[in-house]
Design an enzyme around this catalytic site. Sequence first.
Site, short mmCIF file in Angstrom:
data_model
loop_
_atom_site.label_atom_id
_atom_site.label_comp_id
_atom_site.label_asym_id
_atom_site.label_seq_id
_atom_site.Cartn_x
_atom_site.Cartn_y
_atom_site.Cartn_z
N HIS A 32 1.03 -1.15 -0.03
CA HIS A 32 -0.08 -0.15 0.07
C HIS A 32 0.89 1.16 0.04
O HIS A 32 2.24 1.23 0.21
CB HIS A 32 -0.92 -0.04 1.27
N ASP A 53 0.98 5.27 1.99
CA ASP A 53 0.16 6.01 2.87
C ASP A 53 -0.56 7.21 2.62
O ASP A 53 0.11 7.81 1.73
CB ASP A 53 1.14 6.20 3.87
N HIS A 55 4.67 -0.06 -0.08
CA HIS A 55 5.49 -0.71 0.67
C HIS A 55 4.73 -1.81 1.27
O HIS A 55 3.33 -1.79 1.32
CB HIS A 55 6.08 -0.03 2.03
N ARG A 82 8.12 -9.03 15.25
CA ARG A 82 8.57 -7.85 14.83
C ARG A 82 7.60 -6.65 15.37
O ARG A 82 5.98 -7.02 15.20
CB ARG A 82 8.52 -7.39 13.19
C1 GA4 Z 1 -2.54 3.06 5.40
C2 GA4 Z 1 -1.69 3.73 6.36
C3 GA4 Z 1 -2.07 3.75 7.85
O1 GA4 Z 1 -1.64 2.59 8.36
C4 GA4 Z 1 -3.80 3.93 7.96
C5 GA4 Z 1 -4.18 2.62 7.39
C6 GA4 Z 1 -5.91 2.50 7.22
C7 GA4 Z 1 -6.33 1.51 8.42
O2 GA4 Z 1 -5.45 0.56 8.74
O3 GA4 Z 1 -7.35 1.92 8.84
C8 GA4 Z 1 -6.14 2.14 5.83
C9 GA4 Z 1 -4.74 2.24 5.07
C10 GA4 Z 1 -4.08 2.99 5.76
C11 GA4 Z 1 -5.34 2.90 3.56
C12 GA4 Z 1 -6.97 2.34 3.09
C13 GA4 Z 1 -7.78 2.17 3.96
C14 GA4 Z 1 -7.49 2.81 5.36
C15 GA4 Z 1 -6.81 0.80 5.71
C16 GA4 Z 1 -7.44 0.73 4.52
C17 GA4 Z 1 -7.72 -0.37 3.76
C18 GA4 Z 1 -4.00 4.00 9.32
C19 GA4 Z 1 -4.23 4.86 7.18
O4 GA4 Z 1 -4.13 6.02 7.40
O5 GA4 Z 1 -4.43 4.49 5.96
#
Ligand code: GA4
Length: 328
Positions: A202, A204, A259, A269
């Site tokens: 994914h 961020d 990443h 981890r």
């Molecule tokens: C990816 C980055 C962060 O960990 C996060 C994630 C969020 C979650 O885990 O709730 C998301 C992911 C992240 C992006 C798309 C959506 C939202 C899970 C998901 C499938 C906390 C964020 O801000 O976006």
Amino acid sequence: MVVLSKPAMEQYGLVKNNSCKTNTFFPGIPLIDLSKPDAKHLLVKACQEFGFFKVINHGIPTEFISRLESEAVKFFSLPLSEKEKAGPANPFGYGNKKIGPNGDVGWVEYILLDPQFNFQKFETVFGVTPEKIQAAVHDYVASVKKMACDILEKLAEGLNIQPKNVFSKLLMHEQSDSVFRVNHYPPYPDLHGRNLIGFGEHTDPQIISVLRSNNTSGLQIALKDGSWLPVPPDQNSFFVNVGDSMQVLTNGRFKSVRHRVLANSLKSRVSMIYFGGPPLSQKIAPLPSLLMNGEEDSLYREFTWFEYKMSAYKSRLADNRLGLFEKV
Ligand code: GA4
């Protein structure tokens, strides 16, 4: 040997552990000494080439790091029934295997905290005093946020744009929509030369993310050619990545890096990530000074961070979220 049932293998996803780049000509992940005067230029170069770098001489007290790590390890060692009292993560709280609201799963358990680091959900969890972990999170995040702002100011200087707080003010804003996450990846035995996915690939959505982990490997970044580069762990350094919003603010000069994390076959981890985001009402669009005062076209249509976040929560982890906002 642990045998995963077929549905479980399909659920978490497996990758061949020789599917990664071991290119002997690859110079390695950019390493930036924040105390050196040339840091600003090296930071810009790293954000343009990889969207990812490692920093040393970061000024985060070791005591803040070890205190938070030990509180996190204590929390994750509790029985599942106790941890689940702080769940589910919707999106904040304790989460186990389920990531986000749209069916993504990984070999991971985590704590996801909102911008106010609200610990209400953790109050009934037996065994860990919420005040202790709350204080540890508070000290750690305050210090990491300061470092993130220092990096953002150096980036503005390196790009030659003014004022130098053009990016950092978004994190410093009292309504900054930043989140904090602590992940625990339990070990998972090597499956005939394959690794289980801990956290799927994914990018961020925010501006900048700052990660620190214990000495267990697992993090990988995607290179331009699509190959995966394992990031050697270093518990004394911080790893920083460019988020989607920063890619837009710089009109694509800085790359939001893809990443993922693979479960380690031997060791647990533990990682902690601060995701620096702007206030919800913030307009996200390329900075006019980076559009050469109108000479360069914006690659994206303007949106607010609220709109982007709403759209992100409708997506799957691996989706190209920025695609929806690219100009055609
Ligand atoms: C990816 C980055 C962060 O960990 C996060 C994630 C969020 C979650 O885990 O709730 C998301 C992911 C992240 C992006 C798309 C959506 C939202 C899970 C998901 C499938 C906390 C964020 O801000 O976006």
